[in-house]
Design a protein around this motif. Sequence first.
Motif, short mmCIF file in Angstrom:
data_model
loop_
_atom_site.label_atom_id
_atom_site.label_comp_id
_atom_site.label_asym_id
_atom_site.label_seq_id
_atom_site.Cartn_x
_atom_site.Cartn_y
_atom_site.Cartn_z
N TRP A 139 57.59 34.99 47.71
CA TRP A 139 56.19 34.14 47.75
C TRP A 139 56.76 33.71 49.41
O TRP A 139 57.52 33.42 49.72
N CYS A 140 55.86 33.55 49.45
CA CYS A 140 55.59 33.25 51.36
C CYS A 140 54.73 31.47 51.82
O CYS A 140 53.89 32.09 50.78
N GLU A 141 54.77 31.38 52.35
CA GLU A 141 54.08 29.48 52.95
C GLU A 141 53.90 29.36 54.17
O GLU A 141 54.69 29.93 54.84
N LEU A 144 55.36 24.54 59.61
CA LEU A 144 56.97 25.58 58.63
C LEU A 144 56.50 26.62 57.97
O LEU A 144 55.13 26.87 57.17
N LEU A 145 57.21 27.15 57.82
CA LEU A 145 57.64 28.70 57.73
C LEU A 145 58.28 29.24 56.30
O LEU A 145 59.50 28.83 56.95
N VAL A 146 57.94 29.28 55.52
CA VAL A 146 58.82 29.56 53.86
C VAL A 146 58.69 30.32 53.74
O VAL A 146 57.77 31.04 53.31
N VAL A 147 59.89 30.70 53.35
CA VAL A 147 59.91 32.26 52.40
C VAL A 147 60.84 31.22 50.70
O VAL A 147 62.21 30.84 51.07
N GLY A 148 60.47 32.19 49.73
CA GLY A 148 61.34 31.84 48.70
C GLY A 148 60.92 32.93 47.60
O GLY A 148 60.67 33.67 47.33
N ASP A 149 62.46 32.52 46.47
CA ASP A 149 62.42 34.38 45.52
C ASP A 149 63.16 33.15 43.93
O ASP A 149 64.45 32.81 44.34
N ALA A 177 61.55 27.58 57.95
CA ALA A 177 61.61 27.71 59.50
C ALA A 177 60.46 26.66 60.32
O ALA A 177 59.70 26.81 60.17
N ARG A 178 61.14 25.75 60.21
CA ARG A 178 60.18 24.84 61.45
C ARG A 178 59.72 25.27 62.87
O ARG A 178 60.80 24.81 63.46
#
Length: 418
Positions: free
Chosen positions: A214-216, A226-231, A285-286
Amino acid sequence: MLGVGRWIQSRRRTGTVDGNGREHGLSELRTAAGGIGTTLDEPTTRAELARSAARLVAGVAAVVRGPGETVSGYEWVTGDAGILPDQRWAVAVARETGSPAADGGQTPWTGFPAGSGARPAIGVPLTTGELRYGVLVCARDGPPFTRTEAEILALLAERAASHIRHAREYERVNRTASDLQRALLAEPGRPHPNLEVGVRYLPAGGRTLVGGDWCETVRLHFGRTLLVVGDVMGHGLEAAVDMNAYRSSLRYIASADLPPHRVLRQMDDIAAGEADRRPATCLIARVDPARGQLTLASAGHLPPALITRDGVTTLLPAPVGPPLGTGFGGYESATYELDPDETLVLFTDGLVEHRGEDIESSLDRLARLRFTPAMAVGDILETIVSRLDARNAEDDVAVLAARSRLRRDAAPPEEPGR
Protein backbone atom coordinates in the motif's frame (compact mmCIF):
# COMPACT_ATOMS: atom_id res chain seq x y z
CA MET A 1 -20.24 -45.69 -10.04
CA LEU A 2 -17.51 -47.44 -8.06
CA GLY A 3 -15.29 -45.27 -5.91
CA VAL A 4 -11.71 -44.76 -7.10
CA GLY A 5 -10.23 -47.10 -4.48
CA ARG A 6 -12.77 -49.90 -5.03
CA TRP A 7 -12.51 -49.56 -8.79
CA ILE A 8 -8.73 -49.89 -8.80
CA GLN A 9 -8.88 -52.80 -6.35
CA SER A 10 -11.33 -54.67 -8.55
CA ARG A 11 -8.93 -54.43 -11.52
CA ARG A 12 -5.54 -54.48 -9.84
CA ARG A 13 -4.63 -57.91 -11.21
CA THR A 14 -5.97 -57.92 -14.72
CA GLY A 15 -6.25 -54.37 -16.02
CA THR A 16 -9.22 -53.42 -18.24
CA VAL A 17 -10.20 -54.11 -21.83
CA ASP A 18 -12.12 -51.61 -23.97
CA GLY A 19 -14.57 -52.19 -26.81
CA ASN A 20 -11.71 -52.25 -29.32
CA GLY A 21 -10.02 -55.11 -27.49
CA ARG A 22 -7.24 -52.87 -26.11
CA GLU A 23 -6.10 -53.46 -22.54
CA HIS A 24 -5.71 -50.46 -20.26
CA GLY A 25 -3.14 -51.11 -17.54
CA LEU A 26 -3.33 -49.29 -14.25
CA SER A 27 -0.31 -47.16 -15.17
CA GLU A 28 -2.16 -45.88 -18.26
CA LEU A 29 -5.22 -45.08 -16.20
CA ARG A 30 -3.16 -43.31 -13.57
CA THR A 31 -1.52 -41.26 -16.32
CA ALA A 32 -4.93 -40.32 -17.72
CA ALA A 33 -6.26 -39.35 -14.31
CA GLY A 34 -3.05 -37.53 -13.40
CA GLY A 35 -3.32 -35.38 -16.49
CA ILE A 36 -6.61 -33.89 -15.30
CA GLY A 37 -6.63 -30.95 -12.92
CA THR A 38 -3.00 -29.88 -13.27
CA THR A 39 -3.98 -26.23 -12.70
CA LEU A 40 -6.65 -24.25 -10.88
CA ASP A 41 -8.06 -23.08 -14.20
CA GLU A 42 -11.48 -24.49 -15.13
CA PRO A 43 -11.18 -24.32 -18.96
CA THR A 44 -7.80 -26.08 -18.74
CA THR A 45 -9.32 -28.85 -16.63
CA ARG A 46 -12.15 -29.39 -19.13
CA ALA A 47 -9.65 -29.54 -22.01
CA GLU A 48 -7.50 -32.03 -20.10
CA LEU A 49 -10.53 -34.24 -19.49
CA ALA A 50 -11.39 -34.28 -23.21
CA ARG A 51 -7.81 -35.13 -24.17
CA SER A 52 -7.55 -37.99 -21.67
CA ALA A 53 -10.94 -39.42 -22.65
CA ALA A 54 -10.21 -39.25 -26.39
CA ARG A 55 -6.99 -41.21 -25.92
CA LEU A 56 -8.64 -43.90 -23.81
CA VAL A 57 -11.60 -44.53 -26.14
CA ALA A 58 -9.57 -44.18 -29.34
CA GLY A 59 -12.09 -41.69 -30.66
CA VAL A 60 -13.29 -38.15 -30.11
CA ALA A 61 -14.25 -36.43 -26.88
CA ALA A 62 -15.83 -33.09 -26.02
CA VAL A 63 -17.51 -31.33 -23.10
CA VAL A 64 -20.93 -29.67 -22.93
CA ARG A 65 -21.63 -27.14 -20.20
CA GLY A 66 -24.17 -27.97 -17.53
CA PRO A 67 -27.55 -26.48 -16.62
CA GLY A 68 -27.44 -22.91 -15.38
CA GLU A 69 -24.61 -22.11 -17.77
CA THR A 70 -24.71 -21.02 -21.38
CA VAL A 71 -25.28 -24.22 -23.32
CA SER A 72 -23.72 -23.63 -26.73
CA GLY A 73 -22.93 -27.15 -27.88
CA TYR A 74 -19.59 -28.89 -27.94
CA GLU A 75 -16.49 -27.28 -26.49
CA TRP A 76 -12.92 -28.48 -25.88
CA VAL A 77 -13.26 -30.98 -28.74
CA THR A 78 -10.36 -33.43 -29.06
CA GLY A 79 -10.42 -35.56 -32.21
CA ASP A 80 -12.63 -35.60 -35.30
CA ALA A 81 -15.66 -33.45 -34.43
CA GLY A 82 -17.57 -35.01 -37.33
CA ILE A 83 -17.88 -38.26 -35.40
CA LEU A 84 -19.74 -36.63 -32.51
CA PRO A 85 -23.53 -37.08 -32.31
CA ASP A 86 -25.92 -34.26 -33.02
CA GLN A 87 -25.42 -31.44 -30.52
CA ARG A 88 -29.09 -31.63 -29.53
CA TRP A 89 -28.46 -35.06 -28.07
CA ALA A 90 -25.53 -33.77 -26.00
CA VAL A 91 -27.49 -30.72 -24.83
CA ALA A 92 -30.38 -33.01 -23.82
CA VAL A 93 -27.98 -35.12 -21.77
CA ALA A 94 -26.64 -31.99 -20.09
CA ARG A 95 -30.14 -30.73 -19.27
CA GLU A 96 -31.84 -33.98 -18.34
CA THR A 97 -29.23 -35.60 -16.10
CA GLY A 98 -30.87 -34.64 -12.84
CA SER A 99 -29.19 -34.24 -9.50
CA PRO A 100 -26.59 -36.90 -8.73
CA ALA A 101 -27.74 -39.98 -6.87
CA ALA A 102 -27.14 -40.39 -3.15
CA ASP A 103 -23.90 -42.28 -3.78
CA GLY A 104 -22.60 -39.36 -5.87
CA GLY A 105 -22.82 -41.19 -9.19
CA GLN A 106 -25.01 -41.25 -12.28
CA THR A 107 -25.54 -43.76 -15.04
CA PRO A 108 -23.87 -42.66 -18.29
CA TRP A 109 -26.03 -42.32 -21.40
CA THR A 110 -24.94 -44.72 -24.12
CA GLY A 111 -26.30 -45.76 -27.49
CA PHE A 112 -26.43 -44.80 -31.15
CA PRO A 113 -28.03 -41.32 -31.08
CA ALA A 114 -29.71 -39.87 -34.13
CA GLY A 115 -27.37 -37.94 -36.37
CA SER A 116 -24.34 -39.99 -35.35
CA GLY A 117 -24.30 -42.14 -38.45
CA ALA A 118 -24.93 -45.24 -36.33
CA ARG A 119 -21.73 -44.57 -34.42
CA PRO A 120 -21.71 -45.39 -30.71
CA ALA A 121 -21.67 -42.46 -28.30
CA ILE A 122 -21.62 -42.04 -24.55
CA GLY A 123 -22.50 -39.08 -22.32
CA VAL A 124 -21.00 -39.00 -18.83
CA PRO A 125 -22.16 -36.33 -16.34
CA LEU A 126 -19.46 -34.28 -14.61
CA THR A 127 -20.64 -34.59 -11.02
CA THR A 128 -19.14 -34.37 -7.56
CA GLY A 129 -21.37 -34.62 -4.53
CA GLU A 130 -24.55 -32.73 -5.44
CA LEU A 131 -22.80 -30.46 -7.92
CA ARG A 132 -22.72 -30.98 -11.69
CA TYR A 133 -20.71 -29.13 -14.27
CA GLY A 134 -21.80 -30.52 -17.62
CA VAL A 135 -21.34 -33.70 -19.62
CA LEU A 136 -18.39 -35.48 -21.19
CA VAL A 137 -19.39 -36.82 -24.63
CA CYS A 138 -17.32 -39.47 -26.43
CA ALA A 139 -17.85 -41.18 -29.79
CA ARG A 140 -15.89 -43.36 -32.20
CA ASP A 141 -15.95 -45.45 -35.34
CA GLY A 142 -16.07 -48.88 -33.76
CA PRO A 143 -17.92 -51.13 -31.33
CA PRO A 144 -20.30 -49.86 -28.64
CA PHE A 145 -18.87 -48.66 -25.34
CA THR A 146 -18.58 -51.35 -22.69
CA ARG A 147 -19.57 -51.14 -19.05
CA THR A 148 -15.90 -51.04 -18.11
CA GLU A 149 -15.27 -48.10 -20.42
CA ALA A 150 -18.27 -46.32 -18.95
CA GLU A 151 -16.83 -46.81 -15.46
CA ILE A 152 -13.43 -45.49 -16.55
CA LEU A 153 -14.95 -42.40 -18.18
CA ALA A 154 -17.19 -41.82 -15.15
CA LEU A 155 -14.10 -41.97 -12.94
CA LEU A 156 -12.31 -39.37 -15.07
CA ALA A 157 -15.42 -37.17 -15.22
CA GLU A 158 -15.76 -37.29 -11.45
CA ARG A 159 -12.12 -36.31 -11.04
CA ALA A 160 -12.55 -33.40 -13.44
CA ALA A 161 -15.70 -32.25 -11.64
CA SER A 162 -13.84 -32.23 -8.33
CA HIS A 163 -11.08 -30.10 -9.78
CA ILE A 164 -13.59 -27.76 -11.39
CA ARG A 165 -15.22 -27.29 -7.98
CA HIS A 166 -11.82 -26.46 -6.47
CA ALA A 167 -11.04 -24.07 -9.34
CA ARG A 168 -14.32 -22.20 -8.83
CA GLU A 169 -13.77 -21.98 -5.09
CA TYR A 170 -10.26 -20.66 -5.66
CA GLU A 171 -11.59 -18.11 -8.13
CA ARG A 172 -14.30 -17.06 -5.68
CA VAL A 173 -11.83 -16.52 -2.84
CA ASN A 174 -9.40 -14.74 -5.15
CA ARG A 175 -12.15 -12.48 -6.48
CA THR A 176 -13.36 -11.68 -2.96
CA ALA A 177 -9.83 -10.80 -1.85
CA SER A 178 -9.30 -8.68 -4.96
CA ASP A 179 -12.58 -6.84 -4.49
CA LEU A 180 -11.74 -6.18 -0.86
CA GLN A 181 -8.31 -4.86 -1.63
CA ARG A 182 -9.66 -2.63 -4.38
CA ALA A 183 -12.08 -1.23 -1.82
CA LEU A 184 -9.37 -0.88 0.81
CA LEU A 185 -6.62 0.31 -1.50
CA ALA A 186 -8.23 3.66 -2.12
CA GLU A 187 -6.25 6.44 -3.71
CA PRO A 188 -3.75 7.95 -1.27
CA GLY A 189 -4.78 11.12 0.50
CA ARG A 190 -4.19 14.40 -1.28
CA PRO A 191 -0.74 15.89 -0.63
CA HIS A 192 -0.15 19.62 -0.35
CA PRO A 193 -0.29 21.48 -3.68
CA ASN A 194 3.44 22.14 -3.31
CA LEU A 195 4.14 18.46 -3.99
CA GLU A 196 3.53 16.50 -7.20
CA VAL A 197 2.83 12.83 -6.40
CA GLY A 198 2.27 9.79 -8.59
CA VAL A 199 1.42 6.21 -7.58
CA ARG A 200 1.46 2.85 -9.34
CA TYR A 201 0.04 -0.35 -7.85
CA LEU A 202 0.60 -3.57 -9.79
CA PRO A 203 -0.77 -6.83 -8.38
CA ALA A 204 1.26 -9.92 -9.17
CA GLY A 205 0.23 -12.41 -11.88
CA GLY A 206 -3.50 -13.23 -12.19
CA ARG A 207 -3.14 -16.49 -10.32
CA THR A 208 -1.54 -14.93 -7.26
CA LEU A 209 -3.75 -13.76 -4.43
CA VAL A 210 -3.52 -10.08 -3.67
CA GLY A 211 -1.12 -8.97 -0.99
CA GLY A 212 -0.83 -6.17 1.52
CA ASP A 213 1.21 -3.57 -0.41
CA TRP A 214 0.00 0.00 0.00
CA CYS A 215 0.87 3.68 -0.41
CA GLU A 216 -0.38 6.70 1.49
CA THR A 217 0.11 10.47 1.66
CA VAL A 218 -0.88 12.58 4.68
CA ARG A 219 -0.99 16.37 4.80
CA LEU A 220 0.77 17.97 7.73
CA HIS A 221 0.96 21.57 8.90
CA PHE A 222 3.23 24.17 7.29
CA GLY A 223 3.16 22.66 3.80
CA ARG A 224 4.73 19.34 4.80
CA THR A 225 3.54 15.92 3.61
CA LEU A 226 4.09 12.37 4.87
CA LEU A 227 4.78 9.86 2.09
CA VAL A 228 4.38 6.25 3.16
CA VAL A 229 4.71 2.79 1.61
CA GLY A 230 4.10 -0.46 3.46
CA ASP A 231 4.03 -4.20 2.84
CA VAL A 232 2.10 -6.62 5.04
CA MET A 233 3.64 -10.09 5.06
CA GLY A 234 1.67 -12.69 3.11
CA HIS A 235 -1.15 -12.56 0.58
CA GLY A 236 -4.89 -12.88 0.49
CA LEU A 237 -7.82 -11.62 2.46
CA GLU A 238 -6.02 -11.51 5.83
CA ALA A 239 -3.13 -9.47 4.42
CA ALA A 240 -5.56 -7.01 2.80
CA VAL A 241 -7.46 -6.57 6.09
CA ASP A 242 -4.24 -6.01 8.05
CA MET A 243 -3.06 -3.57 5.39
CA ASN A 244 -6.16 -1.48 6.02
CA ALA A 245 -5.57 -1.62 9.78
CA TYR A 246 -2.01 -0.32 9.40
CA ARG A 247 -3.20 2.38 7.05
CA SER A 248 -5.91 3.50 9.46
CA SER A 249 -3.52 3.64 12.41
CA LEU A 250 -1.08 5.68 10.31
CA ARG A 251 -3.72 8.29 9.51
CA TYR A 252 -4.76 8.52 13.16
CA ILE A 253 -1.19 8.83 14.50
CA ALA A 254 -0.02 11.21 11.76
CA SER A 255 -2.69 13.70 12.78
CA ALA A 256 -0.57 14.43 15.87
CA ASP A 257 2.24 15.69 13.57
CA LEU A 258 4.93 13.48 15.14
CA PRO A 259 8.40 12.86 13.61
CA PRO A 260 8.52 9.78 11.33
CA HIS A 261 10.32 7.55 13.84
CA ARG A 262 7.72 8.29 16.52
CA VAL A 263 4.92 7.52 14.07
CA LEU A 264 6.49 4.12 13.48
CA ARG A 265 6.90 3.55 17.20
CA GLN A 266 3.22 4.12 17.88
CA MET A 267 2.14 2.04 14.89
CA ASP A 268 4.34 -0.79 16.20
CA ASP A 269 2.81 -0.52 19.69
CA ILE A 270 -0.73 -0.74 18.31
CA ALA A 271 0.04 -3.69 16.01
CA ALA A 272 1.97 -5.60 18.70
CA GLY A 273 -1.09 -5.39 20.95
CA GLU A 274 -3.19 -7.35 18.43
CA ALA A 275 -2.25 -11.04 18.47
CA ASP A 276 -3.62 -11.77 14.99
CA ARG A 277 -2.06 -8.77 13.24
CA ARG A 278 0.55 -9.75 10.67
CA PRO A 279 3.94 -7.98 10.76
CA ALA A 280 4.59 -5.38 8.09
CA THR A 281 7.47 -3.33 6.75
CA CYS A 282 6.98 0.40 6.37
CA LEU A 283 8.93 3.43 5.13
CA ILE A 284 7.93 6.98 6.06
CA ALA A 285 9.28 10.09 4.35
CA ARG A 286 8.34 13.53 5.67
CA VAL A 287 8.84 16.01 2.86
CA ASP A 288 9.18 19.75 3.53
CA PRO A 289 9.47 21.39 0.09
CA ALA A 290 9.70 24.94 1.48
CA ARG A 291 12.83 24.12 3.48
CA GLY A 292 14.16 21.55 1.07
CA GLN A 293 14.23 18.85 3.72
CA LEU A 294 13.45 15.15 3.72
CA THR A 295 13.23 13.04 6.91
CA LEU A 296 13.21 9.23 6.66
CA ALA A 297 12.41 6.40 9.07
CA SER A 298 12.11 2.70 8.21
CA ALA A 299 10.54 -0.36 9.83
CA GLY A 300 12.38 -3.14 8.02
CA HIS A 301 11.71 -1.58 4.62
CA LEU A 302 13.95 -1.04 1.60
CA PRO A 303 15.50 2.44 1.21
CA PRO A 304 14.01 5.03 -1.15
CA ALA A 305 15.60 6.15 -4.39
CA LEU A 306 16.40 9.75 -5.25
CA ILE A 307 16.56 10.89 -8.88
CA THR A 308 18.68 14.01 -9.26
CA ARG A 309 18.06 16.91 -11.61
CA ASP A 310 20.54 15.28 -14.02
CA GLY A 311 18.54 12.01 -14.09
CA VAL A 312 20.98 10.01 -11.93
CA THR A 313 19.49 7.53 -9.44
CA THR A 314 20.89 7.06 -5.94
CA LEU A 315 19.65 5.17 -2.89
CA LEU A 316 19.17 7.13 0.34
CA PRO A 317 20.19 5.24 3.50
CA ALA A 318 17.46 5.23 6.13
CA PRO A 319 17.86 4.03 9.74
CA VAL A 320 16.19 0.60 9.74
CA GLY A 321 14.23 -0.68 12.72
CA PRO A 322 12.32 -3.96 13.09
CA PRO A 323 9.07 -4.59 11.15
CA LEU A 324 5.87 -3.24 12.62
CA GLY A 325 3.98 -5.59 14.90
CA THR A 326 7.04 -7.06 16.59
CA GLY A 327 6.87 -4.73 19.62
CA PHE A 328 10.65 -4.19 19.64
CA GLY A 329 10.61 -0.48 18.76
CA GLY A 330 13.97 1.21 18.31
CA TYR A 331 13.17 3.45 15.33
CA GLU A 332 15.26 6.45 14.30
CA SER A 333 15.08 9.21 11.71
CA ALA A 334 17.58 10.66 9.23
CA THR A 335 17.25 14.04 7.50
CA TYR A 336 18.53 14.99 4.05
CA GLU A 337 18.45 18.05 1.85
CA LEU A 338 15.94 17.84 -1.00
CA ASP A 339 16.38 19.93 -4.12
CA PRO A 340 13.19 21.12 -5.88
CA ASP A 341 14.30 19.37 -9.08
CA GLU A 342 14.87 16.01 -7.39
CA THR A 343 12.34 13.17 -7.40
CA LEU A 344 11.87 10.85 -4.44
CA VAL A 345 10.76 7.26 -5.14
CA LEU A 346 9.37 4.91 -2.46
CA PHE A 347 8.58 1.30 -3.37
CA THR A 348 7.83 -2.17 -2.05
CA ASP A 349 10.22 -5.09 -2.53
CA GLY A 350 8.21 -6.60 -5.41
CA LEU A 351 9.60 -3.86 -7.67
CA VAL A 352 13.21 -5.01 -7.44
CA GLU A 353 13.40 -8.51 -5.96
CA HIS A 354 14.08 -11.53 -8.16
CA ARG A 355 14.02 -15.09 -6.90
CA GLY A 356 17.54 -16.39 -6.22
CA GLU A 357 19.10 -12.91 -6.35
CA ASP A 358 20.52 -11.14 -3.30
CA ILE A 359 18.86 -7.87 -2.35
CA GLU A 360 21.98 -5.76 -3.02
CA SER A 361 22.02 -6.87 -6.65
CA SER A 362 18.29 -6.17 -6.89
CA LEU A 363 18.69 -2.63 -5.56
CA ASP A 364 21.68 -2.04 -7.82
CA ARG A 365 19.50 -2.58 -10.91
CA LEU A 366 17.28 0.26 -9.72
CA ALA A 367 20.26 2.49 -8.92
CA ARG A 368 21.63 2.03 -12.44
CA LEU A 369 18.54 3.56 -14.06
CA ARG A 370 19.00 6.94 -15.74
CA PHE A 371 16.30 9.42 -16.64
CA THR A 372 15.90 12.41 -18.92
CA PRO A 373 16.33 15.67 -16.98
CA ALA A 374 13.02 17.35 -16.08
CA MET A 375 11.06 14.17 -16.86
CA ALA A 376 7.50 14.29 -15.49
CA VAL A 377 6.69 12.26 -12.37
CA GLY A 378 4.25 10.05 -14.27
CA ASP A 379 6.85 9.37 -16.96
CA ILE A 380 9.41 8.47 -14.31
CA LEU A 381 7.03 5.93 -12.83
CA GLU A 382 6.30 4.38 -16.22
CA THR A 383 10.02 4.20 -16.99
CA ILE A 384 10.76 2.44 -13.69
CA VAL A 385 7.91 -0.03 -14.15
CA SER A 386 8.94 -0.77 -17.72
CA ARG A 387 12.71 -1.08 -17.27
CA LEU A 388 12.41 -3.26 -14.17
CA ASP A 389 9.67 -5.37 -15.83
CA ALA A 390 7.43 -4.78 -12.83
CA ARG A 391 4.30 -5.92 -14.66
CA ASN A 392 5.74 -9.44 -14.62
CA ALA A 393 6.97 -9.29 -11.03
CA GLU A 394 6.62 -12.32 -8.78
CA ASP A 395 5.11 -10.20 -5.99
CA ASP A 396 2.79 -7.21 -5.76
CA VAL A 397 4.38 -3.85 -6.54
CA ALA A 398 3.57 -0.45 -5.06
CA VAL A 399 5.59 2.61 -6.16
CA LEU A 400 5.19 6.24 -5.11
CA ALA A 401 7.11 9.14 -6.66
CA ALA A 402 7.08 12.76 -5.46
CA ARG A 403 8.67 16.05 -6.54
CA SER A 404 8.41 19.58 -5.20
CA ARG A 405 6.42 22.14 -7.15
CA LEU A 406 7.99 25.13 -5.35
CA ARG A 407 10.20 27.65 -7.12
CA ARG A 408 13.78 27.87 -5.97
CA ASP A 409 13.25 31.40 -4.65
CA ALA A 410 10.03 30.58 -2.72
CA ALA A 411 10.19 31.74 0.89
CA PRO A 412 9.67 29.05 3.54
CA PRO A 413 6.67 29.37 5.89
CA GLU A 414 7.06 30.38 9.50
CA GLU A 415 8.80 27.76 11.65
CA PRO A 416 6.41 25.33 13.34
CA GLY A 417 6.30 25.62 17.07
CA ARG A 418 7.84 22.25 17.89
